[in-house]
Design a protein around this motif. Sequence first.
Motif, PDB file in Angstrom:
ATOM      1  N   ALA A   2     -42.580 -15.724   0.237  1.00 20.24           N
ATOM      2  CA  ALA A   2     -42.172 -17.092  -0.681  1.00 20.24           C
ATOM      3  C   ALA A   2     -43.012 -16.956  -1.933  1.00 20.24           C
ATOM      4  N   HIS A   3     -44.268 -16.568  -1.713  1.00 19.20           N
ATOM      5  CA  HIS A   3     -45.258 -16.566  -2.821  1.00 19.20           C
ATOM      6  C   HIS A   3     -44.808 -15.452  -3.821  1.00 19.20           C
ATOM      7  N   GLN A   4     -44.490 -14.305  -3.251  1.00 21.70           N
ATOM      8  CA  GLN A   4     -44.000 -13.099  -4.011  1.00 21.70           C
ATOM      9  C   GLN A   4     -42.999 -13.587  -4.906  1.00 21.70           C
ATOM     10  N   ARG A   5     -41.867 -14.177  -4.317  1.00 28.43           N
ATOM     11  CA  ARG A   5     -40.707 -14.352  -4.850  1.00 28.43           C
ATOM     12  C   ARG A   5     -40.855 -15.368  -6.112  1.00 28.43           C
ATOM     13  N   PHE A   6     -41.844 -16.303  -5.980  1.00 32.27           N
ATOM     14  CA  PHE A   6     -42.272 -17.248  -7.022  1.00 32.27           C
ATOM     15  C   PHE A   6     -42.846 -16.649  -8.191  1.00 32.27           C
ATOM     16  N   LEU A   7     -43.500 -15.428  -8.095  1.00 31.92           N
ATOM     17  CA  LEU A   7     -44.175 -14.810  -8.940  1.00 31.92           C
ATOM     18  C   LEU A   7     -43.112 -14.094  -9.957  1.00 31.92           C
ATOM     19  N   PRO A  41     -38.810 -29.472 -11.950  1.00 28.31           N
ATOM     20  CA  PRO A  41     -38.605 -27.933 -11.959  1.00 28.31           C
ATOM     21  C   PRO A  41     -38.645 -27.525 -10.811  1.00 28.31           C
ATOM     22  N   ASP A  42     -38.065 -26.288 -10.504  1.00 26.60           N
ATOM     23  CA  ASP A  42     -38.153 -25.552  -9.424  1.00 26.60           C
ATOM     24  C   ASP A  42     -39.436 -24.926  -8.987  1.00 26.60           C
ATOM     25  N   GLY A  43     -39.899 -24.457 -10.097  1.00 27.56           N
ATOM     26  CA  GLY A  43     -41.296 -23.891 -10.064  1.00 27.56           C
ATOM     27  C   GLY A  43     -41.978 -23.960 -11.354  1.00 27.56           C
ATOM     28  N   MET A  44     -43.328 -23.664 -11.359  1.00 25.18           N
ATOM     29  CA  MET A  44     -44.069 -23.704 -12.648  1.00 25.18           C
ATOM     30  C   MET A  44     -45.459 -22.952 -12.390  1.00 25.18           C
ATOM     31  N   VAL A  45     -45.915 -22.530 -13.466  1.00 28.09           N
ATOM     32  CA  VAL A  45     -47.280 -22.013 -13.423  1.00 28.09           C
ATOM     33  C   VAL A  45     -48.195 -22.385 -14.699  1.00 28.09           C
ATOM     34  N   TRP A  46     -49.358 -22.755 -14.560  1.00 25.20           N
ATOM     35  CA  TRP A  46     -50.343 -23.126 -15.684  1.00 25.20           C
ATOM     36  C   TRP A  46     -51.289 -21.748 -15.959  1.00 25.20           C
ATOM     37  N   VAL A  47     -51.312 -21.472 -17.213  1.00 24.58           N
ATOM     38  CA  VAL A  47     -52.114 -20.197 -17.445  1.00 24.58           C
ATOM     39  C   VAL A  47     -53.253 -20.584 -18.539  1.00 24.58           C
ATOM     40  N   HIS A  48     -54.309 -20.292 -18.483  1.00 26.82           N
ATOM     41  CA  HIS A  48     -55.292 -20.385 -19.413  1.00 26.82           C
ATOM     42  C   HIS A  48     -56.129 -19.196 -19.987  1.00 26.82           C
ATOM     43  N   ASP A  49     -55.646 -18.800 -21.208  1.00 22.40           N
ATOM     44  CA  ASP A  49     -56.072 -17.726 -21.921  1.00 22.40           C
ATOM     45  C   ASP A  49     -55.579 -16.247 -20.828  1.00 22.40           C
ATOM     46  N   ASP A  50     -54.445 -16.384 -20.423  1.00 22.47           N
ATOM     47  CA  ASP A  50     -53.972 -15.213 -19.778  1.00 22.47           C
ATOM     48  C   ASP A  50     -54.357 -15.024 -18.277  1.00 22.47           C
ATOM     49  N   SER A  51     -55.180 -16.311 -17.788  1.00 25.15           N
ATOM     50  CA  SER A  51     -55.801 -16.284 -16.558  1.00 25.15           C
ATOM     51  C   SER A  51     -55.101 -17.521 -16.013  1.00 25.15           C
ATOM     52  N   ASN A  52     -54.441 -17.281 -14.473  1.00 26.51           N
ATOM     53  CA  ASN A  52     -53.666 -18.273 -13.988  1.00 26.51           C
ATOM     54  C   ASN A  52     -54.645 -19.430 -13.515  1.00 26.51           C
ATOM     55  N   VAL A  53     -54.150 -20.713 -13.724  1.00 26.23           N
ATOM     56  CA  VAL A  53     -54.835 -22.024 -13.357  1.00 26.23           C
ATOM     57  C   VAL A  53     -54.248 -22.290 -11.936  1.00 26.23           C
ATOM     58  N   ALA A  60     -42.910 -22.838  -1.738  1.00 25.55           N
ATOM     59  CA  ALA A  60     -44.159 -22.468  -1.676  1.00 25.55           C
ATOM     60  C   ALA A  60     -45.067 -23.512  -1.901  1.00 25.55           C
ATOM     61  N   ARG A  61     -46.481 -23.260  -1.236  1.00 27.15           N
ATOM     62  CA  ARG A  61     -47.642 -24.228  -1.358  1.00 27.15           C
ATOM     63  C   ARG A  61     -48.042 -24.224  -2.953  1.00 27.15           C
ATOM     64  N   GLU A  62     -48.985 -25.485  -3.072  1.00 25.67           N
ATOM     65  CA  GLU A  62     -49.651 -25.016  -4.443  1.00 25.67           C
ATOM     66  C   GLU A  62     -50.735 -24.220  -4.450  1.00 25.67           C
ATOM     67  N   LEU A  63     -50.871 -23.299  -5.218  1.00 25.64           N
ATOM     68  CA  LEU A  63     -51.745 -22.343  -5.068  1.00 25.64           C
ATOM     69  C   LEU A  63     -52.949 -22.522  -6.589  1.00 25.64           C
ATOM     70  N   VAL A  64     -54.059 -22.895  -6.063  1.00 23.57           N
ATOM     71  CA  VAL A  64     -55.214 -23.211  -7.385  1.00 23.57           C
ATOM     72  C   VAL A  64     -55.876 -21.984  -7.310  1.00 23.57           C
TER      73      VAL A  64
END
Length: 247
Positions: A2-7, A41-53, A60-64
């Motif tokens: 599930a995590h791979q599908r999310f990416l 949304p169905d999914g989201m990702v926050w990115v700080h200067d090209d690095s995932n937050v 899938a569960r939240e990944l920090v």
Amino acid sequence: MAHQRFLVYFACTFSLVSPQVLKYVLRGQEINLVPPRIEKPDGMVWVHDDSNVVEFHIFARELVYPPYQNRITLDHNSAELTIKDATNEDSGNYDLKLKKNDERRRIKFRVEVIDKVTKPNISCEMINANQAILVCSTECKCPHLLKFKWRSQGNEQAGPNLTITLNNEHDDQVYQCNVSNPLTSETSTYTAKDCFLVVTAVSFTAVLTVGLTAAVLTAVFMSVKKFQFSECFAKLKEKCSIRNWRD
């Protein structure tokens, strides 16, 4: 899996990109990034200067990601992100990438973490007996964000330096310097007659320096004369001893 599908959801071009939002935050406080009102949304990702937050998907569960563990809160409905204890390293570009059905959207933020303005220091530089320059200064890691403003008798002037006219050593005219950045400000005042105290202090220092220099030179001169006298006396004594022996 599930995590791979999310990416994969975020590996394509985003159809909607919002203009970048600039946000200032005081060091040590919270960074709160609030997107425009969106549908959950169905999914989201926050990115700080090209690095995932942080990333999240409904399957899938939240990944920090480090170093944000225990520092962030993510609202899964609105995508609002909160980061605790802001540091200077948290400054930079933040991208929120969203997916809802087949629509993908990107929202951009610019964060600059800054310090509080410290109380300004005012000094006086004399031009002549009737004119002086007041210099307003403060400590800051972001000097490009500082704004200086002088106030006196209802008049205002921008900039760290102010040229003033002096009447005499009893001039009670007060000048006020305000220093600000986008979040904080501090103010200090200075009285015109204090410029004459600076001149007096400089004059006293000059006189003291001249006096000490003269004292040192006198001491050196006396030491040399004393040495020369002692040497001369020793030679004279030697000559007298030779004469007495011959007689």
